[in-house]
Write a protein that holds these residues in place. Sequence first.
Motif, PDB file in Angstrom:
ATOM      1  N   SER A   1     -20.070 121.188 -42.976  1.00 14.20           N
ATOM      2  CA  SER A   1     -19.705 121.529 -44.011  1.00 14.20           C
ATOM      3  C   SER A   1     -18.374 120.240 -44.465  1.00 14.20           C
ATOM      4  O   SER A   1     -17.625 120.340 -45.689  1.00 14.20           O
ATOM      5  CB  SER A   1     -19.759 122.621 -45.052  1.00 14.20           C
ATOM      6  OG  SER A   1     -18.720 123.643 -43.526  1.00 14.20           O
TER       7      SER A   1
ATOM      8  N   PHE B   1     -18.584 117.411 -46.058  1.00 17.50           N
ATOM      9  CA  PHE B   1     -19.856 117.320 -47.438  1.00 17.50           C
ATOM     10  C   PHE B   1     -19.233 115.952 -49.004  1.00 17.50           C
ATOM     11  O   PHE B   1     -20.321 115.321 -49.442  1.00 17.50           O
ATOM     12  CB  PHE B   1     -19.750 118.565 -48.151  1.00 17.50           C
ATOM     13  CG  PHE B   1     -20.513 119.829 -47.989  1.00 17.50           C
ATOM     14  CD1 PHE B   1     -21.055 119.199 -46.815  1.00 17.50           C
ATOM     15  CD2 PHE B   1     -20.120 120.370 -48.101  1.00 17.50           C
ATOM     16  CE1 PHE B   1     -22.789 120.109 -46.189  1.00 17.50           C
ATOM     17  CE2 PHE B   1     -21.457 122.289 -47.904  1.00 17.50           C
ATOM     18  CZ  PHE B   1     -22.451 121.085 -46.722  1.00 17.50           C
TER      19      PHE B   1
ATOM     20  N   VAL C   1     -23.844 120.643 -52.500  1.00 17.84           N
ATOM     21  CA  VAL C   1     -25.133 120.915 -51.824  1.00 17.84           C
ATOM     22  C   VAL C   1     -25.869 121.810 -52.271  1.00 17.84           C
ATOM     23  O   VAL C   1     -26.614 121.783 -52.245  1.00 17.84           O
ATOM     24  CB  VAL C   1     -24.528 120.848 -50.256  1.00 17.84           C
ATOM     25  CG1 VAL C   1     -25.523 121.574 -49.207  1.00 17.84           C
ATOM     26  CG2 VAL C   1     -24.020 119.804 -49.901  1.00 17.84           C
TER      27      VAL C   1
ATOM     28  N   SER D   1     -18.354 122.986 -52.277  1.00 18.86           N
ATOM     29  CA  SER D   1     -20.157 123.166 -51.341  1.00 18.86           C
ATOM     30  C   SER D   1     -20.321 122.913 -52.710  1.00 18.86           C
ATOM     31  O   SER D   1     -21.941 122.949 -52.294  1.00 18.86           O
ATOM     32  CB  SER D   1     -20.414 124.816 -50.687  1.00 18.86           C
ATOM     33  OG  SER D   1     -19.427 124.912 -49.211  1.00 18.86           O
TER      34      SER D   1
ATOM     35  N   ILE E   1     -25.132 113.485 -47.563  1.00 21.92           N
ATOM     36  CA  ILE E   1     -26.509 114.225 -48.794  1.00 21.92           C
ATOM     37  C   ILE E   1     -27.338 113.815 -49.106  1.00 21.92           C
ATOM     38  O   ILE E   1     -28.664 113.967 -49.322  1.00 21.92           O
ATOM     39  CB  ILE E   1     -24.716 113.809 -50.071  1.00 21.92           C
ATOM     40  CG1 ILE E   1     -23.368 114.295 -49.783  1.00 21.92           C
ATOM     41  CG2 ILE E   1     -25.348 114.407 -50.965  1.00 21.92           C
ATOM     42  CD1 ILE E   1     -23.629 116.143 -49.404  1.00 21.92           C
TER      43      ILE E   1
END
Length: 447
Positions: A300, A303, A347, A344, A309
Amino acid sequence: MRLFASAPPRRTTTDRPHLVLAAVLLLVGGLLLALPDRAGAAADTLISQGRPATSSSVEDSTFGPEKAFDGNATTRWASAEGSDPQWIRVDLGPSATVSRVKLVWEAAYAKAYRVEISADGTTWTRLATETAGNGATDDWTGLTGTGRYLRVYGSARGTSYGYSLYTVEVYGTTAGTPPPTGAFTVVAAGDIAAQCTASSSSCAHPKTAALAQRIAPAFYLTMGDNQYDDARLSDFRNYYDKTWGAFKAQTRPVPGNHESYDPAGAFSGYKSYFGAIAYPQGKPYYSYDRGNWHFVALDSNTFDDTAQIQWLKDDLARNTKGCVAAYFHHPLYSSGGHGNDPVSKPVWQILYGAGADLVLNGHDHHYERFAPQDPNGRATADGIVEIVGGMGGAEPYDIETVQPNSQKRISGPYGVLKLDLTDTTYTWQYVGTDDQVKDTGPTYTCH
């Protein structure tokens, strides 16, 4: 066995005189000859063995609730000593009809208890009641009840100890899907090795490591900040390796923000210490399968990396498993000092779109569980369950702003997550370093 339709459930115990038992057997045998359908009723199958189990407490992690349902007559569940009430619960699956419950007590038995059934784990219906128990074996037959969860609720101990059961056997029939298989246990924690050793009584990570080993899971997860403060290789060797390093080969780690602080270069010590364990696919993010579960380990800190990704999207598109768990350091939702971390959210959107079930995080140094929710924080049955488990050894953080959908928060007692997974369900306990269960999560069915 129920002799007449209007008779209450009957209990037999191993300490009854043999003559009485013989007479009962003769009477039952006669009834079975006269009423052939009773033989069919008596043939109900064992439906509780290997099912997910939880309890109000455990004496220590070697006496977990699953031991009462493992089919081994020598293992047992034992509650904490000296307090009432205590309970043990089993998840029988989507729907079960129960006709018989057999209990085999250890020396620490219940003088008073109830056998109860529930559709949702909240509202309970009584199947049987004992007010003058004397231990040994209680065999309740002729029961009639339908639900998903069955529990034995002890209200008065027969000794000064706790409650302890070698065996809980539930008989009946199940509807819908067959009982789940492939049960296994995982231990998880984040925010682990402060710069201290077991020579200091206040050093927590030696205690969480000892607890994790006692649970003896299939493998271990870490949710970042494995080593404080700057995660140098020398720090990993001097601190983490002396405790959690004992099961390094069985560990599936991810990095936290402290792993990026290494003066030798971001993640240098982390990568040197864990090697291919943390980089099995050549990146600090990877995936693997166990049973019907697909686990996704993410970094993380990056990200914003389009490569990670895209890899995540491709990985989830290839997945063929029915249950999905992801873990990374920064929680989207948290009631602790760091609070919510929007890094986050993209995600979460990908995971939610793929039907993921569970997300595990660290970063905030407390334990917290959330009801299923979507990436926008709306409670929904098809949402993701998030657990913050940052109590692996770093100094605890206070709870500051309680977030919507937060169901339970604990700050102070160090501990680990004990995750009990099957091919179709999952539940967990937060276990403290004193071996006491601090919280038990609901049992969820995978999406």
